[in-house]
Write a protein that holds these residues in place. Structure first.
Motif, mmCIF file in Angstrom:
data_model
loop_
_atom_site.group_PDB
_atom_site.id
_atom_site.type_symbol
_atom_site.label_atom_id
_atom_site.label_comp_id
_atom_site.label_asym_id
_atom_site.label_seq_id
_atom_site.Cartn_x
_atom_site.Cartn_y
_atom_site.Cartn_z
ATOM 1 N N THR A 1 -23.298 81.646 52.079
ATOM 2 C CA THR A 1 -23.240 80.275 52.580
ATOM 3 C C THR A 1 -24.088 79.408 51.664
ATOM 4 O O THR A 1 -25.119 79.846 51.146
ATOM 5 N N ALA A 2 -23.646 78.172 51.475
ATOM 6 C CA ALA A 2 -24.410 77.175 50.724
ATOM 7 C C ALA A 2 -24.498 75.931 51.594
ATOM 8 O O ALA A 2 -23.480 75.412 52.071
ATOM 9 N N SER A 3 -25.727 75.462 51.817
ATOM 10 C CA SER A 3 -25.920 74.319 52.715
ATOM 11 C C SER A 3 -27.271 73.682 52.422
ATOM 12 O O SER A 3 -28.035 74.167 51.575
ATOM 13 N N ASN A 4 -27.592 72.623 53.152
ATOM 14 C CA ASN A 4 -28.934 72.069 53.028
ATOM 15 C C ASN A 4 -29.933 73.007 53.702
ATOM 16 O O ASN A 4 -29.558 73.928 54.433
ATOM 17 N N LEU A 5 -31.207 72.782 53.469
ATOM 18 C CA LEU A 5 -32.239 73.712 53.930
ATOM 19 C C LEU A 5 -32.323 73.763 55.453
ATOM 20 O O LEU A 5 -32.524 74.832 56.038
ATOM 21 N N SER A 6 -32.136 72.637 56.108
ATOM 22 C CA SER A 6 -32.208 72.612 57.562
ATOM 23 C C SER A 6 -31.134 73.501 58.186
ATOM 24 O O SER A 6 -31.403 74.281 59.110
ATOM 25 N N ILE A 7 -29.909 73.395 57.674
ATOM 26 C CA ILE A 7 -28.812 74.229 58.182
ATOM 27 C C ILE A 7 -29.068 75.691 57.838
ATOM 28 O O ILE A 7 -28.881 76.581 58.668
ATOM 29 N N ALA A 8 -29.504 75.950 56.608
ATOM 30 C CA ALA A 8 -29.773 77.330 56.189
ATOM 31 C C ALA A 8 -30.834 77.970 57.080
ATOM 32 O O ALA A 8 -30.731 79.153 57.440
ATOM 33 N N ASN A 9 -31.850 77.215 57.446
ATOM 34 C CA ASN A 9 -32.894 77.760 58.321
ATOM 35 C C ASN A 9 -32.340 78.120 59.689
ATOM 36 O O ASN A 9 -32.777 79.099 60.303
ATOM 37 N N ARG A 10 -31.395 77.347 60.167
ATOM 38 C CA ARG A 10 -30.741 77.705 61.427
ATOM 39 C C ARG A 10 -29.931 78.989 61.260
ATOM 40 O O ARG A 10 -29.946 79.868 62.120
ATOM 41 N N PHE A 11 -29.232 79.095 60.142
ATOM 42 C CA PHE A 11 -28.447 80.302 59.876
ATOM 43 C C PHE A 11 -29.333 81.550 59.839
ATOM 44 O O PHE A 11 -28.907 82.633 60.251
ATOM 45 N N ARG A 12 -30.538 81.403 59.313
ATOM 46 C CA ARG A 12 -31.404 82.572 59.132
ATOM 47 C C ARG A 12 -31.629 83.323 60.448
ATOM 48 O O ARG A 12 -31.599 84.552 60.481
ATOM 49 N N LYS A 13 -31.829 82.603 61.524
ATOM 50 C CA LYS A 13 -32.056 83.248 62.819
ATOM 51 C C LYS A 13 -30.839 84.052 63.250
ATOM 52 O O LYS A 13 -30.958 85.207 63.673
ATOM 53 N N TYR A 14 -29.659 83.447 63.111
ATOM 54 C CA TYR A 14 -28.436 84.114 63.546
ATOM 55 C C TYR A 14 -28.039 85.237 62.592
ATOM 56 O O TYR A 14 -27.454 86.243 63.008
ATOM 57 N N ILE B 1 -29.140 79.011 49.894
ATOM 58 C CA ILE B 1 -28.156 80.069 49.649
ATOM 59 C C ILE B 1 -28.524 81.294 50.477
ATOM 60 O O ILE B 1 -29.659 81.784 50.406
ATOM 61 N N LEU B 2 -27.577 81.815 51.243
ATOM 62 C CA LEU B 2 -27.776 83.045 51.998
ATOM 63 C C LEU B 2 -26.637 84.007 51.688
ATOM 64 O O LEU B 2 -25.463 83.652 51.816
ATOM 65 N N GLN B 3 -26.996 85.219 51.289
ATOM 66 C CA GLN B 3 -25.991 86.232 50.966
ATOM 67 C C GLN B 3 -25.384 86.798 52.249
ATOM 68 O O GLN B 3 -26.092 87.001 53.243
ATOM 69 N N THR B 4 -24.075 87.049 52.212
ATOM 70 C CA THR B 4 -23.357 87.561 53.381
ATOM 71 C C THR B 4 -22.399 88.662 52.963
ATOM 72 O O THR B 4 -22.153 88.893 51.771
ATOM 73 N N VAL C 1 -20.497 70.752 49.789
ATOM 74 C CA VAL C 1 -21.951 70.559 49.802
ATOM 75 C C VAL C 1 -22.413 69.551 48.760
ATOM 76 O O VAL C 1 -23.544 69.076 48.822
ATOM 77 N N ASP C 2 -21.540 69.228 47.815
ATOM 78 C CA ASP C 2 -21.882 68.204 46.831
ATOM 79 C C ASP C 2 -21.407 66.819 47.260
ATOM 80 O O ASP C 2 -21.664 65.830 46.574
ATOM 81 N N LEU C 3 -20.722 66.767 48.409
ATOM 82 C CA LEU C 3 -20.224 65.498 48.929
ATOM 83 C C LEU C 3 -20.904 65.066 50.224
ATOM 84 O O LEU C 3 -20.891 63.877 50.559
ATOM 85 N N TYR C 4 -21.497 66.037 50.951
ATOM 86 C CA TYR C 4 -21.911 65.736 52.324
ATOM 87 C C TYR C 4 -23.113 66.585 52.706
ATOM 88 O O TYR C 4 -23.094 67.808 52.550
ATOM 89 N N ASP C 5 -24.150 65.914 53.241
ATOM 90 C CA ASP C 5 -25.369 66.628 53.612
ATOM 91 C C ASP C 5 -25.132 67.619 54.747
ATOM 92 O O ASP C 5 -25.822 68.631 54.838
ATOM 93 N N LYS C 6 -24.153 67.347 55.608
ATOM 94 C CA LYS C 6 -23.831 68.269 56.700
ATOM 95 C C LYS C 6 -22.626 69.141 56.351
ATOM 96 O O LYS C 6 -21.972 69.704 57.227
ATOM 97 N N GLY C 7 -22.369 69.269 55.052
ATOM 98 C CA GLY C 7 -21.318 70.162 54.584
ATOM 99 C C GLY C 7 -21.842 71.580 54.423
ATOM 100 O O GLY C 7 -22.997 71.788 54.064
ATOM 101 N N ILE C 8 -20.992 72.542 54.701
ATOM 102 C CA ILE C 8 -21.316 73.960 54.544
ATOM 103 C C ILE C 8 -20.200 74.604 53.737
ATOM 104 O O ILE C 8 -19.032 74.557 54.140
#
Length: 372
Positions: A234-247, A83-86, A208-215
Motif C-alpha cells: 500500500t502507498a498512502s499518506n502517513l496518517s492513513i498508513a498509521n491506521r493500516f499498521r494496526k490492522y 509504504i507497507l509491504q503486503t 497518491v500523486d493526485l489526492y491526499d486521501k488517495g490509496i
C-alpha cells in the motif's frame, strides 16, 4: 460475515492446471528465477551472496528499508513511511478495506473490476453502489453517473486502474475529476494499480500523486512478471498508513526474507524488467490486433499497453462458460469466461503470454469459434 465466491479465482483454481495453452492470465509472461537473477549481469552472484548471509527469521515486518525506498521511487509524493509491504495486491486491497470500511458506510465501486473492490466492502456491511464501465465508451465509466452516485456520507470510491479485465486506463485528467468529487465529501479513493501501462504511460497518474486521501495498491505480479514471490504494497499518506499498521498486525506479520530480497532485486532493476515487458507487450499486441482484424467472430476494445483484454465473442451469452469449458477440454485453451465478471459474452484474454502460446491459443480460439 458473508461474502460472495470470488468468480475469477474460483474459475482459475478449478481449471488452470488442466490447460496446455494458457491465454487467461493477466500477468506479463512470468520470469524464471534464472532470468530474474541474471538482471544483475552476474548470474545472481550478488543476490545469492546476500541470501547466503541472511537469517531466515521474520525479517523486516513492514518490508525492508531498501524495499520501501525502491517502492517510494515509483511515486512523487509518498514518503517511505507511507509504504507497507503486503501479500500481493490482494493483501493490500484487503488491508485498506478492512482498515477503513465499517458497517453502514457508503462505497462506490467501479464495475465490473477486480471483485475484491466491491464484495469485500459488502461483506463488511457497507452499502455499495456500482459505477458502471461501458463497452460503448471504450470501457470508461461516466463521470456524470459518479456525480449522481456520490453522497455527503460516501466513505470511499474504489477503482481498478488499469481495469481488470478490460485493460482500460483512466487517464490523469479523468482521475482528477474523480478526486475533485471525492474531496468535496472527504471520501477516500482506493485504486488498485497493478497494471502499469507500458505504452503511453505519460497519461497515467497514481492516485497518491493526485489526492491526499488517495490509496494506491500494487504488486510485482503483473507489470513486473513476478507473481511467484507474492509481494505487494500500500502507498498512502502517513496518517492513513498509521491506521493500516494496526490492522496489518492482524492480517500479515511479514512477507518473508527471501521474498523481500527478491522484490528489492526486481525493483532495483526495474528499467530492465520494464524494457523486457514493453517489447513483449508491443510485439504481442501487434499479433493480437492482426488476429482481431482477421477474425469476424471476435471484437475488442484494445488495451493501452497493459496485459489484460476483454474481447467480445460471437457466441450465445448464456453459453459463455460452457464455451470456455469446451475449448479447454477439447483444445487445451484456457480463457476466463466473462460471466465471472458478470459480463457474459466476453472472455478475459491475457495476450502477454509467451509469443508461441499466444499464437497457438488465438488459432485454436478461431477454430472453436467457427465450430459454434
Amino acid at each position: 460475515m458473508e461474502i460472495a465466491g470470488f468468480g475469477v479465482e474460483e474459475w482459475l483454481n478449478e481449471w488452470e492446471t488442466k490447460a496446455t495453452v494458457d491465454i487467461a492470465q493477466s500477468t506479463i509472461a512470468s520470469m524464471t528465477m534464472n532470468e530474474a537473477l541474471n538482471l544483475d549481469g552476474q548470474g545472481g552472484a550478488t543476490f545469492y551472496e546476500k541470501l547466503d548471509a541472511a537469517k531466515m527469521n521474520y525479517g523486516w515486518i513492514e518490508g525492508s528499508p531498501a524495499f520501501k525506498r525502491e517502492v517510494a521511487k515509483l511515486y512523487q509524493h509518498v514518503d517511505v513511511d507511507g509504504i507497507l509491504q503486503t501479500n500481493g495486491a490482494t493483501g493490500a486491497n484487503h488491508l485498506a478495506l478492512y482498515a477503513l470500511i465499517k458497517p453502514g458506510d457508503h462505497v462506490i465501486a467501479e464495475y465490473p473490476s477486480y471483485q475484491q473492490l466491491y464484495d469485500i466492502p459488502k461483506s463488511l456491511g457497507a452499502e455499495v453502489d456500482f459505477w458502471h464501465i461501458r463497452e460503448s465508451a471504450d470501457w470508461y465509466p461516466d463521470i456524470e453517473e459518479l456525480k449522481r452516485l456520490i453522497r455527503p456520507d460516501t466513505t470511499m470510491i474504489c477503482l481498478n486502474n488499469a481495469n481488470n479485465p478490460t485493460g482500460t486506463i483512466l487517464d490523469r485528467a479523468f482521475l482528477q475529476q474523480v478526486v475533485d468529487l471525492a474531496s468535496s465529501v472527504g471520501a477516500y479513493v482506493l485504486v488498485d494499480e497493478v497494471y502499469y501501462p507500458l505504452t503511453h504511460s505519460e497519461q497515467f497518474a497514481s492516485i497518491v500523486d493526485l489526492y491526499d486521501k488517495g490509496i494506491a495498491t500494487n504488486s510485482l505480479s503483473k507489470t513486473y512478471s513476478m507473481p511467484g514471490i507474492r509481494v505487494g504494497w500500500t502507498a498512502s499518506n502517513l496518517s492513513i498508513a498509521n491506521r493500516f499498521r494496526k490492522y496489518r498486525d492482524y492480517t500479515v506479520i511479514c512477507c518473508g526474507v527471501f521474498n523481500d530480497m527478491m522484490a528489492v532485486h526486481i525493483l532495483a532493476h526495474r528499467d530492465q524488467v520494464l524494457a523486457r515487458n514493453r517489447r513483449l507487450v508491443t510485439e504481442n499486441l501487434a499479433i493480437y490486433k492482426d488476429w482481431i482484424a482477421a477474425e469476424p467472430k471476435a471484437s475488442v476494445v484494445l488495451p493501452e499497453g497493459v496485459s489484460t483484454s476483454f474481447p467480445k465473442l460471437e457466441i450465445p451469452a448464456d453459453q459463455t462458460e460452457a464455451f470456455c469449458i469446451k475449448i479447454l477440454q477439447e483444445k487445451g485453451v484456457l480463457l476466463v469466461p466473462g460471466n465471472r465478471f458478470d459480463m457474459p459474452g466476453h472472455v478475459r484474454l491475457g495476450y502477454c503470454a509467451p509469443k508461441a502460446t499466444l499464437e497457438r491459443g488465438l488459432s485454436l480460439l478461431s477454430d472453436a469459434l467457427h465450430d459454434v
